[in-house]
Design an enzyme around this catalytic site. Structure first.
Site, PDB file in Angstrom:
ATOM      1  N   LYS A 173       0.960  -1.240  -0.077  1.00 46.41           N
ATOM      2  CA  LYS A 173       0.002  -0.110   0.023  1.00 46.41           C
ATOM      3  C   LYS A 173       0.709   1.190   0.032  1.00 46.41           C
ATOM      4  O   LYS A 173       1.562   1.632   0.967  1.00 46.41           O
ATOM      5  CB  LYS A 173      -0.975  -0.107   1.477  1.00 46.41           C
ATOM      6  CG  LYS A 173      -2.115   1.111   1.074  1.00 46.41           C
ATOM      7  CD  LYS A 173      -2.003   1.763   2.598  1.00 46.41           C
ATOM      8  CE  LYS A 173      -1.532   3.098   3.021  1.00 46.41           C
ATOM      9  NZ  LYS A 173      -1.780   4.136   1.854  1.00 46.41           N
ATOM     10  N   CYS A 282      13.887  11.763   5.675  1.00 47.22           N
ATOM     11  CA  CYS A 282      13.878  11.241   6.789  1.00 47.22           C
ATOM     12  C   CYS A 282      15.095  11.585   7.544  1.00 47.22           C
ATOM     13  O   CYS A 282      15.427  11.671   8.743  1.00 47.22           O
ATOM     14  CB  CYS A 282      13.539   9.975   7.449  1.00 47.22           C
ATOM     15  SG  CYS A 282      14.239   8.687   6.146  1.00 47.22           S
TER      16      CYS A 282
HETATM   17  P1  NAD Z   1       2.285   8.838   7.433  1.00 46.42           P
HETATM   18  O1  NAD Z   1       2.521   8.226   8.748  1.00 46.42           O
HETATM   19  O2  NAD Z   1       1.245   9.794   7.178  1.00 46.42           O
HETATM   20  O3  NAD Z   1       1.815   7.632   6.299  1.00 46.42           O
HETATM   21  C1  NAD Z   1       2.714   6.571   5.861  1.00 46.42           C
HETATM   22  C2  NAD Z   1       1.843   5.590   5.432  1.00 46.42           C
HETATM   23  O4  NAD Z   1       0.890   5.127   6.488  1.00 46.42           O
HETATM   24  C3  NAD Z   1       1.239   6.003   4.134  1.00 46.42           C
HETATM   25  O5  NAD Z   1       0.822   4.965   3.230  1.00 46.42           O
HETATM   26  C4  NAD Z   1      -0.390   6.151   4.954  1.00 46.42           C
HETATM   27  O6  NAD Z   1      -1.514   6.005   4.161  1.00 46.42           O
HETATM   28  C5  NAD Z   1      -0.186   4.849   5.987  1.00 46.42           C
HETATM   29  N1  NAD Z   1      -0.932   5.134   6.927  1.00 46.42           N
HETATM   30  C6  NAD Z   1      -1.686   6.368   7.631  1.00 46.42           C
HETATM   31  N2  NAD Z   1      -2.332   5.776   8.550  1.00 46.42           N
HETATM   32  C7  NAD Z   1      -2.391   4.517   8.772  1.00 46.42           C
HETATM   33  C8  NAD Z   1      -3.187   3.611   9.779  1.00 46.42           C
HETATM   34  N3  NAD Z   1      -3.852   4.152  10.676  1.00 46.42           N
HETATM   35  N4  NAD Z   1      -2.919   2.442   9.307  1.00 46.42           N
HETATM   36  C9  NAD Z   1      -1.932   1.976   8.657  1.00 46.42           C
HETATM   37  N5  NAD Z   1      -1.342   2.594   7.682  1.00 46.42           N
HETATM   38  C10 NAD Z   1      -1.571   4.199   7.678  1.00 46.42           C
HETATM   39  O7  NAD Z   1       3.584   9.420   6.965  1.00 46.42           O
HETATM   40  P2  NAD Z   1       3.992  10.085   5.423  1.00 46.42           P
HETATM   41  O8  NAD Z   1       3.494  11.644   5.850  1.00 46.42           O
HETATM   42  O9  NAD Z   1       3.667   9.537   4.459  1.00 46.42           O
HETATM   43  O10 NAD Z   1       5.720  10.203   5.571  1.00 46.42           O
HETATM   44  C11 NAD Z   1       6.338  11.083   6.369  1.00 46.42           C
HETATM   45  C12 NAD Z   1       7.082  10.443   7.322  1.00 46.42           C
HETATM   46  O11 NAD Z   1       7.809   9.068   7.137  1.00 46.42           O
HETATM   47  C13 NAD Z   1       7.971  11.411   8.029  1.00 46.42           C
HETATM   48  O12 NAD Z   1       7.876  11.369   9.511  1.00 46.42           O
HETATM   49  C14 NAD Z   1       9.415  10.805   7.493  1.00 46.42           C
HETATM   50  O13 NAD Z   1      10.329  11.145   8.611  1.00 46.42           O
HETATM   51  C15 NAD Z   1       9.166   9.350   7.683  1.00 46.42           C
HETATM   52  N6  NAD Z   1      10.138   8.378   6.710  1.00 46.42           N
HETATM   53  C16 NAD Z   1      10.976   7.838   7.577  1.00 46.42           C
HETATM   54  C17 NAD Z   1      11.964   7.085   6.619  1.00 46.42           C
HETATM   55  C18 NAD Z   1      12.912   6.119   7.321  1.00 46.42           C
HETATM   56  O14 NAD Z   1      13.466   5.316   6.697  1.00 46.42           O
HETATM   57  N7  NAD Z   1      13.024   6.305   8.703  1.00 46.42           N
HETATM   58  C19 NAD Z   1      12.149   7.333   5.552  1.00 46.42           C
HETATM   59  C20 NAD Z   1      10.950   8.024   4.701  1.00 46.42           C
HETATM   60  C21 NAD Z   1      10.168   8.961   5.450  1.00 46.42           C
END
Ligand code: NAD
Length: 479
Positions: A173, A282
């Site tokens: 997803k 990130c």
């Molecule tokens: P997000 O947590 O909003 O969403 C991430 C994914 O989770 C999306 O596909 C979203 O649809 C899904 N999601 C949202 N609610 C959910 C739920 N209740 N159950 C299951 N899935 C759900 O994050 P984002 O805004 O897409 O990404 C930004 C974040 O990602 C930042 O905090 C960034 O630091 C982090 N990030 C971390 C890394 C790493 O490797 N550490 C890499 C890239 C991004």
């Protein structure tokens, strides 16, 4: 004409119960396509298709898997320009950054193609006479993969490739904001020779599709990258259902600049990792921790360097920094600029919305000085082109402040001192440490991940990926 893109379930392209428009953040009039939204029923069908394909794929030959992954990697590399352009169009990275990310994704598939052929185990003598002990690795089963919007092809690649290489079936997803690259990847995988049901794509919201995957009993493991809040909820749910889980989350990465640093290197790596890719990595350095002797020269040179940054349409030649990816992210970035000002931070440059020829979410990179480690701007992840400077007396204070954070993903130091570089590598509380290099920018064949609130569970990437994507079996034989 706007083209509709469907979900991939059990080898079939299946219409969604609705569609959403994928809009270019560099130009809100540019609609890339419409992408299917799965409902709970389709999520269940995708998981059931993966379950049905699971036993055969788990014992499929390693040459079959290696060939399929190699084919996927090759096609991504051949289509790097097209895929990188799509990425830049839907996420807002520059075209060069988009192509670089596509190349990374291709290389990851080729790396894991070779890993299929290195599935070795161990034979260990037993403490009991005549018995042999074998330790082997087997697939986990059906893996739910949930990805964020900021690396639309690399993150799906670095989770899907090892999952498939080690014999798991996948339900992917992608983030709502960037379904285009995930769909293109799914389309490539669908022609790679991998049997129907082994890889499934379900697009849609986190609340319906993400939650549907996490809480389905047919899912054996969840690999998630995204925000800390969502990650923590997923970990709780996986603990309740005794599922294996791997989380990669946010960062508040420190970049230390010591008095003895090469000024040009220090400025370049700070500007690169704080602001390029619009600060939406990130691993971006959002806290620049600078010692007194170099402080004034560093601030002046950084502001001068920032004045040369061109913010523009992601696909226009000469653009250094594309738009922020979405309206809500832009609002969050601008809100943190206000918060930092209200906390007493001094805005040296940027921090405002920029109007360009096309209607997009453009923002001038912001640099704050006069900030302290207690301020929200230094504790919370902004996830945009906003960096703050903390002035410190010496290395010891810099190290203490670098580690004074709930996160621990990446940390950097700019210094010409072997003594401080060595000490920092050992005493930084981050999962990845950089010496005279930006905190963002990592290799694809070595472990990736952090500590504290940034990561949870086994590392991703490189050979370390198998810790999560396999389970160990210990077999005893008395011949
Ligand atoms: P997000 O947590 O909003 O969403 C991430 C994914 O989770 C999306 O596909 C979203 O649809 C899904 N999601 C949202 N609610 C959910 C739920 N209740 N159950 C299951 N899935 C759900 O994050 P984002 O805004 O897409 O990404 C930004 C974040 O990602 C930042 O905090 C960034 O630091 C982090 N990030 C971390 C890394 C790493 O490797 N550490 C890499 C890239 C991004």
């Amino acid at each position: 004409m706007i083209i509709r893109h469907d979900n991939l379930i059990g080898g079939q392209w299946r219409p969604g119960f609705s569609y959403t428009a994928n809009v270019n953040p560099s130009d809100l009039n540019d609609v890339i396509g419409e992408y299917a939204q799965a409902d709970t029923g389709q999520v269940h069908e995708a998981i059931e298709a993966a379950q049905a394909a699971s036993s055969a794929w788990a014992i499929s030959g390693i040459q079959v898997r290696a060939d399929a992954l190699d084919k996927i990697g090759n096609e991504i590399l051949v289509r790097r320009e097209e895929l990188g352009t799509l990425l830049a169009r839907e996420e807002g990275k520059t075209k060069a950054e988009g192509i670089g990310e596509a190349v990374r994704a291709g290389n990851i598939f080729k790396f894991f193609a070779a890993e299929c052929l290195r599935m070795n185990g161990e034979t260990i003598p037993s403490v009991r006479p005549g018995i042999t002990v074998e330790v082997t690795r087997e697939p986990v089963g059906v893996v739910g993969i949930i990805t964020p919007w900021n690396f639309p092809i690399a993150i799906p690649a670095w989770k899907v490739a090892p999952a498939l290489a080690y014999g798991n079936c996948v339900v992917l997803k992608p983030a709502e904001l960037v379904p285009g690259c995930a769909w293109a990847l799914a389309e490539i995988i669908s022609r790679s020779g991998i049997p129907a049901g082994v890889f499934n794509l379900v697009m849609g919201s986190g609340r319906i599709v993400g939650d549907g995957i996490v809480n389905h009993p047919g899912i054996n493991a969840i690999s998630f990258t995204g925000s800390q809040g969502v990650g923590a909820q997923i970990a709780l749910s996986c603990a309740n259902n005794l599922k294996k889980v791997q989380l990669e989350m946010g960062g508040k990465n420190p970049q230390i600049i010591l008095d003895d640093a090469d000024l040009n290197i220090a400025v370049e790596l700070s500007v690169q990792s704080a602001f390029y890719s619009t600060g939406q990595r990130c691993t971006a350095s959002s806290r620049l921790i600078v010692t007194e002797g170099i402080y004034q020269r560093f601030i002046e040179a950084t502001i001068a360097r920032m004045s040369k940054i061109t913010v523009g349409h992601a696909l226009t030649a000469g653009t250094d920094i594309g738009p922020v990816s979405s309206k809500s992210q832009l609002d969050q970035d601008l809100n943190y600029v206000d918060i930092a000002k209200s906390e007493g931070g001094r805005l040296q440059t940027g921090g405002e919305r920029v109007k360009l020829a096309t209607d997009g979410f453009y923002m001038a990179p912001a640099l704050f000085t006069d900030t302290t480690t207690a301020m929200r701007i230094n504790r919370e992840e902004v996830f945009g082109p906003v960096a703050s400077v903390i002035r410190v007396k010496d290395y010891e204070e810099a190290l203490a402040i670098a580690n004074d954070t709930p996160f621990g993903l990446s940390a950097g130091i700019a210094t010409t001192s072997l003594k401080y570089a060595s000490h920092f590598k050992r005493h930084s509380q981050a999962g990845m440490v950089m010496v005279n290099l930006p905190t963002a920018g990592v290799d694809y064949h070595v472990p990736f991940g952090g500590r504290k609130g940034s990561s949870y569970g086994p590392r991703e990437q490189g050979t370390y990926a198998r810790e999560f994507f396999t389970t160990v079996k210990t077999a005893y034989t008395l011949p």
